[in-house]
Design an enzyme around this catalytic site. Structure first.
Site, PDB file in Angstrom:
ATOM      1  N   ARG A  73       0.812  -0.949   0.040  1.00  0.00           N
ATOM      2  CA  ARG A  73      -0.151   0.109  -0.054  1.00  0.00           C
ATOM      3  C   ARG A  73       0.923   1.232  -0.021  1.00  0.00           C
ATOM      4  O   ARG A  73       1.883   1.416   0.804  1.00  0.00           O
ATOM      5  CB  ARG A  73      -0.989   0.024   1.281  1.00  0.00           C
ATOM      6  CG  ARG A  73      -1.549   1.138   1.412  1.00  0.00           C
ATOM      7  CD  ARG A  73      -2.595   1.245   2.701  1.00  0.00           C
ATOM      8  NE  ARG A  73      -3.175   2.486   2.903  1.00  0.00           N
ATOM      9  CZ  ARG A  73      -2.891   3.315   4.166  1.00  0.00           C
ATOM     10  NH1 ARG A  73      -2.043   2.855   5.013  1.00  0.00           N
ATOM     11  NH2 ARG A  73      -3.485   4.416   3.891  1.00  0.00           N
ATOM     12  N   HIS A 116      -3.314  10.835   0.727  1.00  0.00           N
ATOM     13  CA  HIS A 116      -2.699  10.748   2.100  1.00  0.00           C
ATOM     14  C   HIS A 116      -2.077  12.126   2.581  1.00  0.00           C
ATOM     15  O   HIS A 116      -0.960  12.136   2.942  1.00  0.00           O
ATOM     16  CB  HIS A 116      -1.338   9.580   2.004  1.00  0.00           C
ATOM     17  CG  HIS A 116      -1.297   8.921   3.193  1.00  0.00           C
ATOM     18  ND1 HIS A 116      -1.158   7.754   3.502  1.00  0.00           N
ATOM     19  CD2 HIS A 116      -0.913   9.518   4.707  1.00  0.00           C
ATOM     20  CE1 HIS A 116      -0.951   7.350   4.733  1.00  0.00           C
ATOM     21  NE2 HIS A 116      -0.772   8.422   5.475  1.00  0.00           N
ATOM     22  N   GLU A 161      -7.386   8.411   6.657  1.00  0.00           N
ATOM     23  CA  GLU A 161      -7.626   9.089   7.767  1.00  0.00           C
ATOM     24  C   GLU A 161      -7.968  10.341   8.084  1.00  0.00           C
ATOM     25  O   GLU A 161      -7.521  11.482   8.325  1.00  0.00           O
ATOM     26  CB  GLU A 161      -6.503   8.950   8.641  1.00  0.00           C
ATOM     27  CG  GLU A 161      -5.889   7.524   9.102  1.00  0.00           C
ATOM     28  CD  GLU A 161      -4.519   7.660  10.032  1.00  0.00           C
ATOM     29  OE1 GLU A 161      -3.940   8.634  10.285  1.00  0.00           O
ATOM     30  OE2 GLU A 161      -4.287   6.519  10.676  1.00  0.00           O
ATOM     31  N   ASN A 289      -6.865   1.690  10.321  1.00  0.00           N
ATOM     32  CA  ASN A 289      -5.335   1.772  10.734  1.00  0.00           C
ATOM     33  C   ASN A 289      -5.465   1.802  12.549  1.00  0.00           C
ATOM     34  O   ASN A 289      -6.131   2.552  12.976  1.00  0.00           O
ATOM     35  CB  ASN A 289      -4.938   3.160  10.566  1.00  0.00           C
ATOM     36  CG  ASN A 289      -4.598   3.357   9.042  1.00  0.00           C
ATOM     37  OD1 ASN A 289      -5.010   2.258   8.247  1.00  0.00           O
ATOM     38  ND2 ASN A 289      -4.239   4.453   8.679  1.00  0.00           N
ATOM     39  N   TYR A 291      -3.499   1.884  16.109  1.00  0.00           N
ATOM     40  CA  TYR A 291      -2.314   1.849  17.006  1.00  0.00           C
ATOM     41  C   TYR A 291      -2.386   1.699  18.439  1.00  0.00           C
ATOM     42  O   TYR A 291      -1.417   1.134  19.035  1.00  0.00           O
ATOM     43  CB  TYR A 291      -1.614   3.060  16.549  1.00  0.00           C
ATOM     44  CG  TYR A 291      -1.046   3.179  15.228  1.00  0.00           C
ATOM     45  CD1 TYR A 291       0.500   2.620  14.887  1.00  0.00           C
ATOM     46  CD2 TYR A 291      -1.692   3.665  14.156  1.00  0.00           C
ATOM     47  CE1 TYR A 291       0.906   2.564  13.586  1.00  0.00           C
ATOM     48  CE2 TYR A 291      -1.223   3.882  12.790  1.00  0.00           C
ATOM     49  CZ  TYR A 291      -0.029   3.210  12.523  1.00  0.00           C
ATOM     50  OH  TYR A 291       0.385   3.286  11.129  1.00  0.00           O
ATOM     51  N   GLU A 348      -2.835  -0.157   8.421  1.00  0.00           N
ATOM     52  CA  GLU A 348      -1.791  -0.078   9.132  1.00  0.00           C
ATOM     53  C   GLU A 348      -1.768  -0.493  10.582  1.00  0.00           C
ATOM     54  O   GLU A 348      -2.817  -0.410  11.233  1.00  0.00           O
ATOM     55  CB  GLU A 348      -1.703   1.747   9.275  1.00  0.00           C
ATOM     56  CG  GLU A 348      -1.355   2.293   8.098  1.00  0.00           C
ATOM     57  CD  GLU A 348      -1.354   3.780   8.203  1.00  0.00           C
ATOM     58  OE1 GLU A 348      -0.722   4.186   9.293  1.00  0.00           O
ATOM     59  OE2 GLU A 348      -1.565   4.660   7.169  1.00  0.00           O
TER      60      GLU A 348
HETATM   61  C1  FCB Z   1      -1.061   7.250  10.915  1.00  0.00           C
HETATM   62  C2  FCB Z   1      -0.529   7.722   9.469  1.00  0.00           C
HETATM   63  C3  FCB Z   1       0.778   7.156   8.926  1.00  0.00           C
HETATM   64  C4  FCB Z   1       1.968   7.126   9.871  1.00  0.00           C
HETATM   65  C5  FCB Z   1       1.359   6.388  11.030  1.00  0.00           C
HETATM   66  C6  FCB Z   1       2.398   6.286  12.144  1.00  0.00           C
HETATM   67  O1  FCB Z   1      -1.569   8.012  11.442  1.00  0.00           O
HETATM   68  O2  FCB Z   1      -1.605   7.441   8.441  1.00  0.00           O
HETATM   69  O3  FCB Z   1       0.951   8.040   7.711  1.00  0.00           O
HETATM   70  O4  FCB Z   1       2.186   8.358  10.101  1.00  0.00           O
HETATM   71  O5  FCB Z   1       0.155   6.857  11.514  1.00  0.00           O
END
Ligand code: FCB
Length: 442
Positions: A73, A116, A161, A289, A291, A348
């Protein structure tokens, strides 16, 4: 658990890796402008060189091939394709065509993200995503790429995002365009990005009839600081609406979430009600995405939301965020139960490291356990019927991590930013082996 056609991949984004932002007829993006403004980015870093992927892409695609990923991607830099309103830069298109061709030759499926965050500066100077015309411009740019690459690229992501773009770019001022406390800007950007998404989907259907298209959403699991306290529960609920539901509900459920509308409805651009039905063009997958999670407590002094995030001390965390794999599981299950169980991809998931002198920069055990734990909950979600089709690690390479500059390293592959040398970290070897074996549980 992970079927043979499960899509293992890695992710990157144009401004974060390419460098040469003005080469071959490209015009500046808002990120080019923002990062050259002193004091905006840690150490005043910028993306002029980044990983120099602009010239190193054959080498980087070689690494992807060695990793054995099924998919890659990456995003296209809009100002390389449309350097001025109404213009088309064929050199920009050629650049991405070369990348796509090399990927296909290597047996790797390209997943192209159209947007992006690198809005062309010419568009920003006309009001950017505060203005309705941004929808037409983004649609036009998308159409150019569908026409140019739709014959060989099947999988597309409209927008990365919208939450981060609108909140960090208009309320916090940490991202380009760098505006602070501009709630009208935030809600206009959110609304027009979602509207652009649907417009792009409709254009895509006739341009690339056999392709697949989706959107990538940042998803943060929100929790009360104290689960026994009703006011903390409410704080977590409103933040869930603001960070997550605001960006999915209109696309799938056809409405904005209730509390967000009550508190912030007046900041939405005029005509939003009439736009809602247009926002529901059926699309093929939701990209997630993931985290981290956030904890919130009630705070009467915080305007609008009365919610304040509690610091990440005392919980397991990385250099940036709390580590909470269960949050990914919860969000996946919610997608199944509350949003009709669409096909989804984790577009992500990744772990930041800051290098410390004396430590071997290639040994990233913490990253491996983070990734492993998230893959494990993804497996559980699949077992429970979630239509999860793929998992992409952020990121292939260390890169320009927005306001944090180059210190925050997410790469499976380390980049020496002086020599541009690429070196595999332990996690890269681990991911290659995991893909080879078909997933952790076989
Ligand atoms: C996300 C973004 C990506 C990267 C990661 C760590 O929010 O999409 O570009 O910065 O975080």
């Amino acid at each position: 658990m992970f079927s043979n056609d499960f899509i293992w991949g890695t992710s990157t984004a144009a401004y974060q890796i390419e460098g040469s932002p003005l080469a071959d007829g490209a015009s500046p993006s808002i990120w080019h402008e923002f990062s050259h403004h002193k004091g905006r980015i840690k150490n005043n870093h910028h993306g002029d060189i980044a990983c120099d992927h602009y010239h190193h892409y054959p080498e980087d695609i070689g690494h992807l091939k060695e990793l054995g990923v099924k998919a890659y991607r990456f995003s296209v830099a809009w100002p390389r394709i449309v350097p001025q309103a109404g213009a088309i830069n064929s050199k920009g298109i050629d650049y991405y065509r070369r990348i796509v061709d090399l990927l296909l030759e290597a047996g790797i499926e390209p997943y192209i993200t159209l947007f992006h965050w690198d809005t062309p500066l010419w568009l920003e100077s006309q009001g950017g995503f505060r203005k309705r015309q941004s929808v037409d411009y983004l649609a036009e740019y998308g159409n150019i790429l569908f026409q140019a690459l739709g014959d060989r690229v099947e999988n597309w992501i409209t927008i990365n995002e919208p939450m981060v773009y609108s909140i960090l770019g208009y309320v916090k001022g940490e991202h380009a365009p760098g505006r602070k406390n501009d709630l009208r800007g935030m809600f206009s950007a959110a609304h027009y990005l979602l509207l652009s998404h649907s417009r792009l989907v409709n254009i895509f259907r006739s341009a690339v009839p056999n392709g697949r298209i989706g959107i990538t959403q940042a998803q943060i699991w929100t929790m009360p600081h104290n689960p026994e306290r009703a006011k903390d529960m409410r704080a977590a609920g409103i933040m869930d609406e603001l960070l997550n539901r605001l960006y999915i509900d209109p696309l799938i459920l056809g409405k904005y979430p209730e509390k967000v509308l009550q508190i912030f409805g007046r900041f939405l651009p005029t005509g939003w009600e009439e736009d809602l039905p247009k926002m529901q063009a059926p699309f093929d997958f939701v990209g997630i995405n993931y985290y981290t999670s956030h904890r919130y407590r009630y705070s009467p002094f915080t305007p609008f939301t009365h919610a304040r995030q509690t610091p990440i001390t005392g919980v397991e965390s990385s250099a940036m965020w709390e580590i909470y794999p269960q949050g990914l599981y919860n969000l996946l299950i919610r997608l199944k139960n509350e949003y009709g169980n669409p096909d989804c991809l984790i577009t992500e998931n990744g772990y930041p490291l800051i290098e410390v002198p004396g430590a071997d920069p290639l040994q990233d055990h913490e990253r491996i356990s983070y990734l492993y734990e998230h893959i494990a909950v993804a497996a559980r979600a699949i077992k429970e019927g979630v239509n999860l089709k793929g998992y992409f690690i952020w990121s292939l390479l260390d890169n320009f991590e927005w306001q944090h500059g180059y210190d925050m390293r997410f790469g499976l592959i380390r980049v020496d930013f002086n020599t541009l040398k690429r070196e595999w970290r332990r996690s890269a070897h681990w991911f290659r082996d995991l893909i080879k074996s078909g997933g952790p549980d076989r």
